[in-house]
Design an enzyme around this catalytic site. Structure first.
Site, mmCIF file in Angstrom:
data_model
loop_
_atom_site.group_PDB
_atom_site.id
_atom_site.type_symbol
_atom_site.label_atom_id
_atom_site.label_comp_id
_atom_site.label_asym_id
_atom_site.label_seq_id
_atom_site.Cartn_x
_atom_site.Cartn_y
_atom_site.Cartn_z
ATOM 1 N N THR A 1 0.834 -1.203 0.000
ATOM 2 C CA THR A 1 0.000 0.000 0.000
ATOM 3 C C THR A 1 0.869 1.254 0.000
ATOM 4 O O THR A 1 2.001 1.231 0.512
ATOM 5 C CB THR A 1 -0.906 -0.009 1.253
ATOM 6 O OG1 THR A 1 -1.423 1.302 1.471
ATOM 7 C CG2 THR A 1 -0.133 -0.399 2.510
ATOM 8 N N ASP A 2 0.315 2.344 -0.514
ATOM 9 C CA ASP A 2 1.040 3.626 -0.462
ATOM 10 C C ASP A 2 1.168 4.129 0.975
ATOM 11 O O ASP A 2 1.967 5.029 1.253
ATOM 12 C CB ASP A 2 0.346 4.687 -1.349
ATOM 13 C CG ASP A 2 -1.095 4.981 -0.953
ATOM 14 O OD1 ASP A 2 -1.627 4.342 -0.019
ATOM 15 O OD2 ASP A 2 -1.711 5.864 -1.594
ATOM 16 N N GLU A 3 0.399 3.520 1.907
ATOM 17 C CA GLU A 3 0.445 4.012 3.292
ATOM 18 C C GLU A 3 1.796 3.751 3.950
ATOM 19 O O GLU A 3 2.106 4.332 4.987
ATOM 20 C CB GLU A 3 -0.708 3.404 4.108
ATOM 21 C CG GLU A 3 -2.041 3.766 3.492
ATOM 22 C CD GLU A 3 -3.257 3.494 4.362
ATOM 23 O OE1 GLU A 3 -3.147 3.485 5.591
ATOM 24 O OE2 GLU A 3 -4.338 3.284 3.772
ATOM 25 N N TYR B 1 -1.419 -0.419 11.204
ATOM 26 C CA TYR B 1 -1.649 -1.075 9.904
ATOM 27 C C TYR B 1 -0.486 -0.808 8.953
ATOM 28 O O TYR B 1 0.130 -1.733 8.417
ATOM 29 C CB TYR B 1 -2.969 -0.577 9.283
ATOM 30 C CG TYR B 1 -3.088 -0.887 7.802
ATOM 31 C CD1 TYR B 1 -3.218 -2.198 7.359
ATOM 32 C CD2 TYR B 1 -3.055 0.131 6.837
ATOM 33 C CE1 TYR B 1 -3.306 -2.490 5.982
ATOM 34 C CE2 TYR B 1 -3.145 -0.145 5.479
ATOM 35 C CZ TYR B 1 -3.263 -1.456 5.061
ATOM 36 O OH TYR B 1 -3.353 -1.746 3.713
ATOM 37 N N LYS C 1 2.385 -3.365 7.315
ATOM 38 C CA LYS C 1 2.565 -3.566 5.869
ATOM 39 C C LYS C 1 4.011 -3.227 5.457
ATOM 40 O O LYS C 1 4.599 -3.915 4.621
ATOM 41 C CB LYS C 1 1.580 -2.695 5.077
ATOM 42 C CG LYS C 1 0.112 -3.091 5.206
ATOM 43 C CD LYS C 1 -0.214 -4.452 4.638
ATOM 44 C CE LYS C 1 -0.163 -4.502 3.127
ATOM 45 N NZ LYS C 1 -0.607 -5.830 2.605
HETATM 46 P P1 NAD Z 1 -10.031 -6.945 2.861
HETATM 47 O O1 NAD Z 1 -9.944 -6.635 4.326
HETATM 48 O O2 NAD Z 1 -11.267 -6.630 2.113
HETATM 49 O O3 NAD Z 1 -9.735 -8.509 2.634
HETATM 50 C C1 NAD Z 1 -8.725 -9.188 3.307
HETATM 51 C C2 NAD Z 1 -8.918 -10.681 3.044
HETATM 52 O O4 NAD Z 1 -7.831 -11.386 3.677
HETATM 53 C C3 NAD Z 1 -10.219 -11.259 3.617
HETATM 54 O O5 NAD Z 1 -10.817 -12.133 2.689
HETATM 55 C C4 NAD Z 1 -9.740 -12.023 4.845
HETATM 56 O O6 NAD Z 1 -10.588 -13.145 5.164
HETATM 57 C C5 NAD Z 1 -8.358 -12.482 4.399
HETATM 58 N N1 NAD Z 1 -7.464 -12.741 5.539
HETATM 59 C C6 NAD Z 1 -7.272 -11.957 6.633
HETATM 60 N N2 NAD Z 1 -6.385 -12.548 7.455
HETATM 61 C C7 NAD Z 1 -6.000 -13.715 6.852
HETATM 62 C C8 NAD Z 1 -5.099 -14.743 7.209
HETATM 63 N N3 NAD Z 1 -4.408 -14.711 8.360
HETATM 64 N N4 NAD Z 1 -4.939 -15.778 6.353
HETATM 65 C C9 NAD Z 1 -5.630 -15.858 5.183
HETATM 66 N N5 NAD Z 1 -6.529 -14.906 4.824
HETATM 67 C C10 NAD Z 1 -6.703 -13.836 5.641
HETATM 68 O O7 NAD Z 1 -8.761 -6.223 2.225
HETATM 69 P P2 NAD Z 1 -8.599 -5.500 0.807
HETATM 70 O O8 NAD Z 1 -9.073 -4.113 0.914
HETATM 71 O O9 NAD Z 1 -9.117 -6.387 -0.244
HETATM 72 O O10 NAD Z 1 -7.012 -5.445 0.709
HETATM 73 C C11 NAD Z 1 -6.280 -6.528 0.158
HETATM 74 C C12 NAD Z 1 -4.802 -6.212 0.205
HETATM 75 O O11 NAD Z 1 -4.544 -5.024 -0.540
HETATM 76 C C13 NAD Z 1 -4.277 -5.961 1.606
HETATM 77 O O12 NAD Z 1 -3.000 -6.566 1.697
HETATM 78 C C14 NAD Z 1 -4.161 -4.455 1.696
HETATM 79 O O13 NAD Z 1 -3.119 -4.077 2.565
HETATM 80 C C15 NAD Z 1 -3.833 -4.096 0.261
HETATM 81 N N6 NAD Z 1 -4.269 -2.762 -0.189
HETATM 82 C C16 NAD Z 1 -5.560 -2.358 -0.020
HETATM 83 C C17 NAD Z 1 -5.966 -1.112 -0.504
HETATM 84 C C18 NAD Z 1 -7.398 -0.659 -0.381
HETATM 85 O O14 NAD Z 1 -7.710 0.476 -0.748
HETATM 86 N N7 NAD Z 1 -8.324 -1.488 0.094
HETATM 87 C C19 NAD Z 1 -5.049 -0.277 -1.141
HETATM 88 C C20 NAD Z 1 -3.723 -0.728 -1.306
HETATM 89 C C21 NAD Z 1 -3.354 -1.969 -0.828
HETATM 90 P P1 TYD Z 2 -10.463 4.421 4.725
HETATM 91 O O1 TYD Z 2 -11.457 4.005 3.711
HETATM 92 O O2 TYD Z 2 -10.500 3.798 6.078
HETATM 93 O O3 TYD Z 2 -9.027 4.212 4.049
HETATM 94 P P2 TYD Z 2 -7.552 4.691 4.554
HETATM 95 O O4 TYD Z 2 -7.615 5.199 5.916
HETATM 96 O O5 TYD Z 2 -6.791 3.400 4.496
HETATM 97 O O6 TYD Z 2 -7.117 5.692 3.565
HETATM 98 O O7 TYD Z 2 -10.556 5.981 4.913
HETATM 99 C C1 TYD Z 2 -10.394 6.866 3.825
HETATM 100 C C2 TYD Z 2 -10.441 8.278 4.362
HETATM 101 O O8 TYD Z 2 -11.765 8.536 4.848
HETATM 102 C C3 TYD Z 2 -9.511 8.512 5.547
HETATM 103 O O9 TYD Z 2 -8.994 9.831 5.451
HETATM 104 C C4 TYD Z 2 -10.419 8.414 6.761
HETATM 105 C C5 TYD Z 2 -11.757 8.914 6.241
HETATM 106 N N1 TYD Z 2 -12.971 8.302 6.858
HETATM 107 C C6 TYD Z 2 -13.982 9.119 7.356
HETATM 108 O O10 TYD Z 2 -13.899 10.360 7.311
HETATM 109 N N2 TYD Z 2 -15.081 8.535 7.915
HETATM 110 C C7 TYD Z 2 -15.220 7.186 8.014
HETATM 111 O O11 TYD Z 2 -16.245 6.693 8.565
HETATM 112 C C8 TYD Z 2 -14.183 6.352 7.478
HETATM 113 C C9 TYD Z 2 -14.283 4.853 7.552
HETATM 114 C C10 TYD Z 2 -13.066 6.961 6.912
#
Ligand code: NAD
Ligand code: TYD
Length: 339
Positions: free
Chosen positions: A125-127, A153, A157
């Site tokens: 992630t970019d985080e 988090y 990562k």
């Molecule tokens: P999500 O929380 O929707 O899904 C996570 C999945 O991982 C779930 O299906 C969960 O059951 C599974 N999981 C959790 N712990 C596990 C374990 N110990 N063993 C096997 N499976 C397990 O997450 P997401 O938003 O789909 O993100 C997926 C990946 O992408 C993550 O690694 C996250 O850091 C990365 N990512 C997410 C975003 C975003 O905007 N959502 C952006 C950049 C990177």
């Molecule tokens: P989020 O979807 O949790 O992603 P991330 O924190 O990983 O970027 O949140 C996106 C942005 O929205 C973040 O600045 C926090 C804000 N946010 C709210 O203002 N209200 C909410 O209820 C949530 C879940 C997030």
């Protein structure tokens, strides 16, 4: 190729499973997922009918289960999406994030070392780069920006990224890492900003915006992210990091207002609530490396993607109603009850 997709029952992992089934019919796709609160087998219901798809329930931090996965499935490629992914939950309970995101990644890497692999891809992630100031729009994260994390988090990562690079250098594991900006699209769990706001608006519930809503995120439609990962596992160079983002920065309040506007709901539903602890101000990706090296470019404009996403939630009430009727209620009360 046999491709193991860990975390494939979650938001991005499931979209990636469908991307492969649609675009890479000669590959076998094996989803390995622990089915935590964020994993949902209903999301994979259509995939379960496909002959080249298999679901295995398992935890990436369980060495015996991962050994069995490798000996029975003989993966050529592992794409690791499995993670605890929500910043607010990590602030509440960091330990689980360390176990899944760090130990889990190291267990997968050990299995790659033991059994051999053509490519291990870490979905990061970019985080991991921390945040950028709001008043310097000329600054972007590049692949050489220092890791500088803010939340448990992002720290977990970043630790996983360092392990991936260490295993690459020390044991010669052919590994790549992608660091993507915020995704949105179908199957997004409604604890995250966009699906939470869509569902609350549909239910005429308050929309809780943290602080003043000025924090900026760089939004990418999930399918564009999936295509980037597919390109990296096939054409990316071993040991490289690729930033993925679409130059689509928006302040949270603007995203929330856009959702209300599209749904024809009043802005009076917005409620400004106490800010997140350590809240990152701005994320912004410079994607030039993946654009120049692999020819990737995002295809979906935010204006189109957000409408598509809203339509999906309107048409898939069954999917999210089941989620919000369960333990989600307790989560919501804990996070937002006294905010
Ligand atoms: P999500 O929380 O929707 O899904 C996570 C999945 O991982 C779930 O299906 C969960 O059951 C599974 N999981 C959790 N712990 C596990 C374990 N110990 N063993 C096997 N499976 C397990 O997450 P997401 O938003 O789909 O993100 C997926 C990946 O992408 C993550 O690694 C996250 O850091 C990365 N990512 C997410 C975003 C975003 O905007 N959502 C952006 C950049 C990177
Ligand atoms: P989020 O979807 O949790 O992603 P991330 O924190 O990983 O970027 O949140 C996106 C942005 O929205 C973040 O600045 C926090 C804000 N946010 C709210 O203002 N209200 C909410 O209820 C949530 C879940 C997030």
């Amino acid at each position: 190729m046999n491709i193991v997709v860990t975390g494939g029952a979650g938001f991005i992992g499931a979209n990636f499973v469908y991307f492969l089934l649609k675009n890479r019919p000669s590959d076998k796709v094996i989803c390995f997922d622990a089915l935590t609160y964020a994993g949902n087998l209903e999301t994979l219901a259509t995939a379960q009918f496909m002959p080249n798809f298999k679901f295995i329930r398992g935890d990436i931090s369980d060495r015996a289960a991962v050994d069995e996965l490798f000996t029975t499935m003989r993966p050529d490629v592992v794409v690791n999406f499995a993670a605890e992914s929500h910043v607010d939950r990590s602030i509440d309970d960091p330990e689980l994030f360390l176990r899944t995101n760090i130990i889990g990644t190291s267990v997968l890497l050990d299995a790659c070392k033991k059994y051999g692999i053509k490519r291990f891809h870490q979905v990061s992630t970019d985080e991991v780069y921390g945040d950028l100031p709001l008043d310097k729009p000329e600054l972007f994260f590049t692949e050489t920006t220092n890791l500088h994390t803010s939340s448990p988090y992002s720290a977990s990562k970043a630790s996983a990224d360092l392990l991936v690079q260490a295993y690459g250098r020390t044991y010669g594991i052919p590994a790549t890492i992608s660091r993507c900006s915020n995704n949105y699209g179908p199957y997004h769990f409604p604890e995250k900003l966009i699906p939470l706001m869509i569902i609350n608006a549909l239910n005429d519930k308050k929309l809780p915006v943290y602080g003043e809503g000025k924090n900026v995120r760089d939004w990418l439609y999930v399918e564009d992210h999936c295509r980037a990962i597919d390109m990296i596992i096939r054409h990316g160079r071993d040991g490289e990091v690729y930033n993925v983002g679409g130059h689509n920065e928006r302040a949270n309040i603007d995203v929330v207002e856009m959702i209300l506007h599209i749904l024809g709901k009043p802005e009076s539903l917005i409620e400004f609530v106490t800010d997140r602890k350590g809240h990152d101000l701005r994320y912004a990706i410079d994607p030039s490396k993946i654009e120049h090296e692999l020819g990737w470019k995002p295809k979906v404009k935010f204006e189109d993607g957000i409408k598509r996403t809203i339509d999906w939630y309107v048409e898939h009430e069954d999917w999210w109603k089941k989620i919000i009727s369960g333990e989600y209620q307790q989560y919501y009360e804990k996070m937002y009850g006294n905010r």
